[in-house]
Design a protein around this motif. Sequence first.
Motif, PDB file in Angstrom:
ATOM      1  N   TYR A  16       0.663  -1.250   0.036  1.00 56.46           N
ATOM      2  CA  TYR A  16       0.166   0.163  -0.061  1.00 56.46           C
ATOM      3  C   TYR A  16       0.817   1.418  -0.028  1.00 56.46           C
ATOM      4  CZ  TYR A  16      -3.379   3.590   1.308  1.00 56.46           C
ATOM      5  OH  TYR A  16      -4.036   4.632   1.671  1.00 56.46           O
ATOM      6  N   THR A  17       1.802   1.250   0.875  1.00 52.51           N
ATOM      7  CA  THR A  17       2.728   2.588   0.636  1.00 52.51           C
ATOM      8  C   THR A  17       3.356   2.615  -0.660  1.00 52.51           C
ATOM      9  OG1 THR A  17       3.545   1.940   3.259  1.00 52.51           O
ATOM     10  CG2 THR A  17       4.769   3.280   2.061  1.00 52.51           C
ATOM     11  N   ASN A  18       4.088   1.567  -0.995  1.00 57.99           N
ATOM     12  CA  ASN A  18       4.475   1.736  -2.529  1.00 57.99           C
ATOM     13  C   ASN A  18       3.502   2.156  -3.693  1.00 57.99           C
ATOM     14  OD1 ASN A  18       7.116   1.047  -1.543  1.00 57.99           O
ATOM     15  ND2 ASN A  18       6.675  -1.176  -2.108  1.00 57.99           N
ATOM     16  N   LEU A  19       2.318   1.639  -3.428  1.00 59.98           N
ATOM     17  CA  LEU A  19       1.178   2.155  -4.333  1.00 59.98           C
ATOM     18  C   LEU A  19       0.857   3.730  -4.218  1.00 59.98           C
ATOM     19  CD1 LEU A  19      -0.630   0.794  -6.286  1.00 59.98           C
ATOM     20  CD2 LEU A  19      -2.371   0.344  -4.311  1.00 59.98           C
ATOM     21  N   VAL A  20       0.794   4.120  -2.831  1.00 59.71           N
ATOM     22  CA  VAL A  20       0.595   5.660  -2.707  1.00 59.71           C
ATOM     23  C   VAL A  20       1.670   6.304  -3.488  1.00 59.71           C
ATOM     24  CG1 VAL A  20       0.629   7.472  -0.935  1.00 59.71           C
ATOM     25  CG2 VAL A  20      -0.772   5.330  -0.707  1.00 59.71           C
ATOM     26  N   VAL A  21       3.055   5.885  -3.205  1.00 59.99           N
ATOM     27  CA  VAL A  21       4.108   6.800  -3.847  1.00 59.99           C
ATOM     28  C   VAL A  21       4.044   6.658  -5.113  1.00 59.99           C
ATOM     29  CG1 VAL A  21       6.680   6.568  -4.006  1.00 59.99           C
ATOM     30  CG2 VAL A  21       5.766   6.479  -1.617  1.00 59.99           C
ATOM     31  N   ASP A  22       3.884   5.671  -5.986  1.00 59.29           N
ATOM     32  CA  ASP A  22       3.713   5.566  -7.301  1.00 59.29           C
ATOM     33  C   ASP A  22       2.529   6.256  -7.835  1.00 59.29           C
ATOM     34  OD1 ASP A  22       5.801   3.644  -7.646  1.00 59.29           O
ATOM     35  OD2 ASP A  22       4.607   1.897  -7.593  1.00 59.29           O
ATOM     36  N   TYR A  23       1.563   6.185  -7.135  1.00 56.19           N
ATOM     37  CA  TYR A  23       0.297   7.091  -7.441  1.00 56.19           C
ATOM     38  C   TYR A  23       0.593   8.532  -7.338  1.00 56.19           C
ATOM     39  CZ  TYR A  23      -4.149   9.500  -7.218  1.00 56.19           C
ATOM     40  OH  TYR A  23      -5.155  10.320  -7.440  1.00 56.19           O
ATOM     41  N   LYS A  24       1.164   9.118  -6.413  1.00 50.47           N
ATOM     42  CA  LYS A  24       1.502  10.519  -6.192  1.00 50.47           C
ATOM     43  C   LYS A  24       2.447  10.776  -7.454  1.00 50.47           C
ATOM     44  CE  LYS A  24       0.774  11.107  -1.313  1.00 50.47           C
ATOM     45  NZ  LYS A  24       1.498  11.297  -0.078  1.00 50.47           N
ATOM     46  N   ILE A  25       3.488   9.973  -7.766  1.00 49.12           N
ATOM     47  CA  ILE A  25       4.329  10.282  -8.989  1.00 49.12           C
ATOM     48  C   ILE A  25       3.627  10.317 -10.260  1.00 49.12           C
ATOM     49  CG2 ILE A  25       6.427   9.279 -10.277  1.00 49.12           C
ATOM     50  CD1 ILE A  25       7.475   8.335  -7.514  1.00 49.12           C
ATOM     51  N   THR A  26       2.780   9.131 -10.549  1.00 50.88           N
ATOM     52  CA  THR A  26       2.132   9.322 -11.799  1.00 50.88           C
ATOM     53  C   THR A  26       1.063  10.355 -11.829  1.00 50.88           C
ATOM     54  OG1 THR A  26       2.124   6.675 -11.588  1.00 50.88           O
ATOM     55  CG2 THR A  26       0.578   7.873 -12.889  1.00 50.88           C
ATOM     56  N   LYS A  27       0.421  10.771 -10.829  1.00 53.19           N
ATOM     57  CA  LYS A  27      -0.461  11.888 -11.106  1.00 53.19           C
ATOM     58  C   LYS A  27       0.218  13.171 -11.162  1.00 53.19           C
ATOM     59  CE  LYS A  27      -4.024  14.396  -8.005  1.00 53.19           C
ATOM     60  NZ  LYS A  27      -4.554  14.627  -6.919  1.00 53.19           N
ATOM     61  N   LYS A  28       1.454  13.524 -10.428  1.00 54.05           N
ATOM     62  CA  LYS A  28       2.187  14.593 -10.656  1.00 54.05           C
ATOM     63  C   LYS A  28       2.568  14.778 -12.371  1.00 54.05           C
ATOM     64  CE  LYS A  28       4.723  16.259  -7.528  1.00 54.05           C
ATOM     65  NZ  LYS A  28       5.894  16.608  -6.644  1.00 54.05           N
TER      66      LYS A  28
END
Length: 92
Positions: A16-28
């Motif tokens: 979940y932590t990695n998914l949140v980080v990946d989501y934030k990077i992709t969103k940016k």
Amino acid sequence: MKKIAIVFFDILKDLYTNLVVDYKITKKQFTSVVIDTIIHNFEIEYNELLDENEYLPINDFKALYDELYNVYEIKILNKVTYNFMNEEFPIL
């Protein structure tokens, strides 16, 4: 059994932590690309009008540009880019 549950919980927490980080990077990255595309398309569409008004004082030109851009940006961002019900392709 308790040890397996703890290990499983730790795996899920890391996932979940990695998914949140990946989501934030992709969103940016996506936001950056979309904004760049909107600015590019805006300047193409309003090029003639902006050229006609380039003689204005800098503050007046900036106000005109911002007003036109803000309306254009809202119009573009409010478009429905994908209709899952009709399976239409995305439009930018």
